[in-house]
Scaffold this active site. Structure first.
Site, mmCIF file in Angstrom:
data_model
loop_
_atom_site.group_PDB
_atom_site.id
_atom_site.type_symbol
_atom_site.label_atom_id
_atom_site.label_comp_id
_atom_site.label_asym_id
_atom_site.label_seq_id
_atom_site.Cartn_x
_atom_site.Cartn_y
_atom_site.Cartn_z
ATOM 1 N N ARG A 112 40.531 45.828 47.965
ATOM 2 C CA ARG A 112 39.095 46.124 48.009
ATOM 3 C C ARG A 112 38.566 46.147 49.438
ATOM 4 O O ARG A 112 37.659 46.908 49.766
ATOM 5 C CB ARG A 112 38.322 45.112 47.177
ATOM 6 C CG ARG A 112 38.547 45.356 45.703
ATOM 7 C CD ARG A 112 37.813 44.381 44.841
ATOM 8 N NE ARG A 112 37.899 44.819 43.454
ATOM 9 C CZ ARG A 112 37.573 44.069 42.416
ATOM 10 N NH1 ARG A 112 37.131 42.849 42.605
ATOM 11 N NH2 ARG A 112 37.674 44.534 41.208
ATOM 12 N N LYS A 114 39.672 47.585 22.077
ATOM 13 C CA LYS A 114 38.625 47.583 21.055
ATOM 14 C C LYS A 114 37.835 48.876 20.969
ATOM 15 O O LYS A 114 37.407 49.409 21.989
ATOM 16 C CB LYS A 114 37.620 46.473 21.377
ATOM 17 C CG LYS A 114 38.155 45.068 21.190
ATOM 18 C CD LYS A 114 37.075 44.139 21.655
ATOM 19 C CE LYS A 114 37.296 42.714 21.268
ATOM 20 N NZ LYS A 114 36.228 41.906 21.886
ATOM 21 N N GLY A 170 40.470 48.475 34.121
ATOM 22 C CA GLY A 170 41.420 47.631 34.845
ATOM 23 C C GLY A 170 42.853 47.810 34.389
ATOM 24 O O GLY A 170 43.771 47.989 35.200
ATOM 25 N N GLY A 174 33.324 47.578 34.260
ATOM 26 C CA GLY A 174 32.091 47.699 33.489
ATOM 27 C C GLY A 174 31.212 48.838 33.982
ATOM 28 O O GLY A 174 30.646 49.586 33.187
HETATM 29 P P1 ADP Z 1 41.061 48.962 30.306
HETATM 30 O O1 ADP Z 1 41.091 47.653 31.058
HETATM 31 O O2 ADP Z 1 41.957 49.994 30.919
HETATM 32 O O3 ADP Z 1 39.682 49.439 30.030
HETATM 33 P P2 ADP Z 1 41.222 47.595 27.790
HETATM 34 O O4 ADP Z 1 40.901 46.308 28.455
HETATM 35 O O5 ADP Z 1 40.207 48.206 26.902
HETATM 36 O O6 ADP Z 1 41.709 48.680 28.867
HETATM 37 O O7 ADP Z 1 42.522 47.430 26.944
HETATM 38 C C1 ADP Z 1 43.723 46.944 27.459
HETATM 39 C C2 ADP Z 1 44.284 45.934 26.521
HETATM 40 O O8 ADP Z 1 44.519 46.514 25.271
HETATM 41 C C3 ADP Z 1 45.591 45.381 26.999
HETATM 42 O O9 ADP Z 1 45.451 43.994 27.171
HETATM 43 C C4 ADP Z 1 46.546 45.678 25.863
HETATM 44 O O10 ADP Z 1 47.396 44.602 25.572
HETATM 45 C C5 ADP Z 1 45.633 45.925 24.708
HETATM 46 N N1 ADP Z 1 46.255 46.805 23.718
HETATM 47 C C6 ADP Z 1 46.562 48.101 23.846
HETATM 48 N N2 ADP Z 1 47.161 48.564 22.742
HETATM 49 C C7 ADP Z 1 47.258 47.537 21.887
HETATM 50 C C8 ADP Z 1 47.790 47.365 20.581
HETATM 51 N N3 ADP Z 1 48.338 48.387 19.935
HETATM 52 N N4 ADP Z 1 47.707 46.134 20.029
HETATM 53 C C9 ADP Z 1 47.146 45.103 20.675
HETATM 54 N N5 ADP Z 1 46.622 45.193 21.910
HETATM 55 C C10 ADP Z 1 46.680 46.398 22.517
HETATM 56 MG MG MG Z 2 40.822 45.586 30.443
#
Ligand code: ADP
Ligand code: MG
Length: 429
Positions: free
Chosen positions: A36, A233, A386, A409
């Site tokens: 950063r 989610k 992230g 966010g």
């Molecule tokens: P980002 O940080 O890129 O926005 P998220 O935080 O929304 O992504 O999601 C990442 C998380 O989703 C990871 O911790 C990963 O373990 C979880 N994840 C992805 N696919 C699955 C799955 N099929 N079952 C459980 N967890 C999952």
């Molecule tokens: Mg994440």
């Protein structure tokens, strides 16, 4: 969205307050990644080379802050203490003050100043306060081409409350506000928004790039426009799906969130993650996509396992026939093919959220394949989030992506079409 950047204003001889994101990971007083800081250098360098007197500010971590009225507790902290039985109050207060004092040592920006000097050739001094005597003296003494870094702005509770007196005090040290901290642009804090009420405000290069790429994709995307959404989610990404459904040609769903859609349409998902209370909404999103003629792609097969564990027993099956006792961990080979071909001819791609549990090698294939497809396409590609960013970097595709957004966010809120206070407050071109 057309906002002025540092290049659109005269900076020579001006005192320029630059809000950076120096919220770097630290361990035992040592910076463990200075990504950063490195990312902030171009804006700072530009200002120094163009004769500005630079005042740098950032937050780090979430300190217990005790600086609202001198060294006393804040109102909220006082209330919490007053709720306790009288005998416990003094001890609670002392404990709180000790925590805050500890945070002041742990979350000081002094190590950041030292690292900045390695990049900038000892042009940066450090003020041990934010708007106090030291900051005032050091900002007043700045010469053109010199910089001072203020102490962690969140040591003062008024930062996050966007206190007008605090924002005004920050502004009084400067002639121009430059916001270059995208990660906090979705928060109206004193150093990200409040200060703009008193002095002109423009973006630094980092925020300018975020606006150019993400703003560009939302406002005038080149088609075909493909959005890839994955991660944990549905509820995290609903806003993004809803906003993008009017703009994209294809939406690709992966990750755990896919199972809410699959269960909603009657599929068997075993013990896969699912948000039961979002199933109806999931169906309505699919319906809406159909109405708009948007190609809404869900996985057709998956790799599932008996536990959330890299080495658990696993198998590949159709997405709606996950056996009892198995949970979906990654998209399967047929889905990989389907998704890769959907990305291939795209001209704009936005990607947020991995396709599976990509932090485990055995469930990273889907994310890897999609990353490869995005990297190989000649689309303008934008990656946010992230975990998605970490996956892209780990796979070595970062330099093949047009823009990797630096704010979790903030990036989501931008893609949701929300107005970010730290950007809205900048002057229009
Ligand atoms: P980002 O940080 O890129 O926005 P998220 O935080 O929304 O992504 O999601 C990442 C998380 O989703 C990871 O911790 C990963 O373990 C979880 N994840 C992805 N696919 C699955 C799955 N099929 N079952 C459980 N967890 C999952
Ligand atoms: Mg994440």
């Amino acid at each position: 969205m057309n906002k002025k950047s540092v290049k659109d204003v005269e900076v020579r001889g001006k005192r320029v307050f630059v809000r950076c994101d120096f919220n770097v990971p630290m361990k035992d007083g040592v910076i463990t990644s200075d990504k950063r800081i490195a990312a902030a250098i171009p804006t700072i360098q530009y200002l120094l080379e163009n004769g500005a007197k630079v005042i740098l500010a950032s937050h780090m971590g979430k300190p217990h802050n005790i600086f609202t009225e001198g060294f006393g507790l804040t109102k909220k902290e006082k209330k919490a203490v007053e709720k306790l039985p009288e005998a416990e109050r003094e001890a609670a207060k002392a404990e709180y003050l000790a925590k805050a004092a500890g945070d002041r040592k742990k979350l000081t920006l002094a190590p950041v100043a030292a690292r900045l000097n390695e990049y900038l050739g000892n042009k940066v001094t450090f003020a041990t306060d934010i708007i106090g005597e030291d900051a005032k003296a050091k900002t007043a003494a700045l010469k053109e081409g010199e910089a001072v870094l203020l102490e962690n702005v969140r040591f003062d509770a008024r930062e996050e409350k966007n206190g007008a007196d605090f924002a005004e005090a920050l502004a009084s040290m400067a002639d121009l506000f430059v916001n270059d901290a995208f990660g906090t642009a979705h928060r109206a804090h004193a150093s990200t928004e409040g200060i703009s009420h008193y002095i002109p405000a423009v973006s630094g290069f980092l925020i300018d790039k975020e606006i150019t790429f993400m703003g560009g994709a939302l406002e005038k995307p080149e088609h075909p426009f493909v959005a890839i959404l994955g991660g944990a989610k549905v509820s995290d990404k609903i806003g993004v799906i809803t906003n993008l459904i009017d703009k994209v040609d294809t939406i690709i769903i992966g990750g755990a969130m896919a199972y809410t859609f699959i269960k909603a349409r009657g599929g068997k998902i075993g013990t896969s993650l699912c948000e039961d209370d979002k199933m109806e909404l999931a169906l309505s999103l699919v319906e809406k996509a159909k109405e708009k003629g948007v190609n809404f792609l869900l996985p057709v097969d998956n790799k599932c396992a008996t536990a959330f564990d890299n080495d658990a027993e696993s198998l590949i099956c159709d997405i709606d026939a996950v056996p009892d006792g198995y949970m979906g961990m990654d998209i399967g080979p047929k889905t990989i093919e389907l998704y890769a071909s959907a990305v291939k001819d795209a001209k704009t791609v936005i990607w947020n959220g991995p396709m599976g549990v990509s932090e485990f090698d055995n469930y990273a294939a889907g994310t890897r394949a999609v990353a490869e497809a995005v990297a190989q396409s000649d689309a303008i590609s934008i990656v946010g989030g992230g975990d998605s960013t970490a996956a892209i970097e780990k796979l070595g595709y970062a330099d093949k992506i047009s823009h990797i957004s630096t704010g979790g966010g903030a990036s989501l809120e931008f893609l949701e079409g929300q107005e970010l206070p730290g950007i809205a407050c900048l002057e229009d071109k």
